[in-house]
Design a protein around this motif. Structure first.
Motif, mmCIF file in Angstrom:
data_model
loop_
_atom_site.group_PDB
_atom_site.id
_atom_site.type_symbol
_atom_site.label_atom_id
_atom_site.label_comp_id
_atom_site.label_asym_id
_atom_site.label_seq_id
_atom_site.Cartn_x
_atom_site.Cartn_y
_atom_site.Cartn_z
ATOM 1 N N LEU A 1 20.139 -7.469 -21.267
ATOM 2 C CA LEU A 1 21.120 -7.451 -20.462
ATOM 3 C C LEU A 1 22.025 -8.456 -19.696
ATOM 4 O O LEU A 1 23.069 -8.891 -19.687
ATOM 5 N N GLY A 2 21.926 -10.068 -21.097
ATOM 6 C CA GLY A 2 21.911 -10.642 -20.052
ATOM 7 C C GLY A 2 22.208 -11.696 -19.492
ATOM 8 O O GLY A 2 22.790 -12.721 -19.345
ATOM 9 N N LEU A 3 20.877 -11.762 -18.421
ATOM 10 C CA LEU A 3 20.683 -12.121 -17.878
ATOM 11 C C LEU A 3 19.805 -13.146 -17.312
ATOM 12 O O LEU A 3 19.301 -14.112 -16.452
ATOM 13 N N ILE A 4 19.102 -13.679 -18.721
ATOM 14 C CA ILE A 4 18.210 -14.354 -18.896
ATOM 15 C C ILE A 4 19.372 -15.932 -19.707
ATOM 16 O O ILE A 4 20.435 -15.537 -20.554
ATOM 17 N N GLU B 1 17.786 -0.036 -11.858
ATOM 18 C CA GLU B 1 18.888 0.630 -12.366
ATOM 19 C C GLU B 1 19.531 1.047 -13.448
ATOM 20 O O GLU B 1 20.339 1.468 -13.451
ATOM 21 N N ILE B 2 18.891 0.033 -14.399
ATOM 22 C CA ILE B 2 19.948 -0.127 -15.468
ATOM 23 C C ILE B 2 19.195 0.143 -17.245
ATOM 24 O O ILE B 2 18.281 -0.609 -16.649
ATOM 25 N N PRO B 3 18.875 1.126 -17.865
ATOM 26 C CA PRO B 3 17.363 1.675 -18.713
ATOM 27 C C PRO B 3 17.577 -0.016 -19.706
ATOM 28 O O PRO B 3 17.428 0.701 -20.819
ATOM 29 N N VAL B 4 17.728 -1.007 -19.977
ATOM 30 C CA VAL B 4 17.641 -1.834 -21.032
ATOM 31 C C VAL B 4 17.048 -3.454 -20.156
ATOM 32 O O VAL B 4 16.984 -3.787 -18.877
#
Length: 159
Positions: free
Chosen positions: A85-88, A77-80
């Protein structure tokens, strides 16, 4: 202009050879006051074994390779990528070359909640040198936009 019969013709200078450079003459050593160069002067350097770093150290080549592999996964949904994105939250590689990735999602109701951890595990385990990968999906601390890198914020127009 000179002719072949003319005595003033010049001859080509002799070509330099490696054997000409190596000093083996004892009298030349005494006059030059230098030690002789031998052909194996790089022998110790060329046969030196590379230093062995611990496999799982932070910043090790294997950990960096796993992080680079995770940067190739993009949020649908987000082109990053998910790393910027900070998910890790963390990437650890132990001495047995097993990777443990701690991650979260933007929300518990994220549409890729079922598939994203599996994709992360598959991508991390495909890195050459990684024996096995495990993903720990956590919800605490919750994800927030402050966890994004500056590159991700710039991409999304938040800077």
């Amino acid at each position: 202009m000179t002719t072949p019969n003319d005595d003033t013709t010049t001859q080509k200078p002799p070509r330099a050879r490696v054997s000409d450079v190596i000093d083996t003459d004892e009298t030349a050593l005494e006059t030059s006051q230098e030690t002789p160069r031998t052909r194996d002067y790089l022998d110790g350097f060329l046969h030196q074994k590379p230093a062995q770093d611990a496999v799982g150290d932070a910043g090790s080549d294997l950990q960096t390779a796993v992080v680079d592999a995770l940067k190739e996964i993009f949020d649908p949904e987000i082109p990053v990528n998910i790393y910027d994105l900070g998910l890790i939250y963390g990437v650890e590689v132990d001495d047995e070359c097993d990777a443990t990735i701690t991650m979260t999602l933007t929300t518990p109701h994220c549409p890729v909640a079922e598939t994203m951890p599996g994709e992360v595990e598959l991508r991390a385990s495909s890195v050459p040198g990684i024996r096995d990968a495990e993903v720990d999906l956590v919800w605490d601390p919750p994800w927030s936009p402050e966890k994004m890198s500056d590159e991700a914020r710039l991409e999304l127009g938040m800077l």
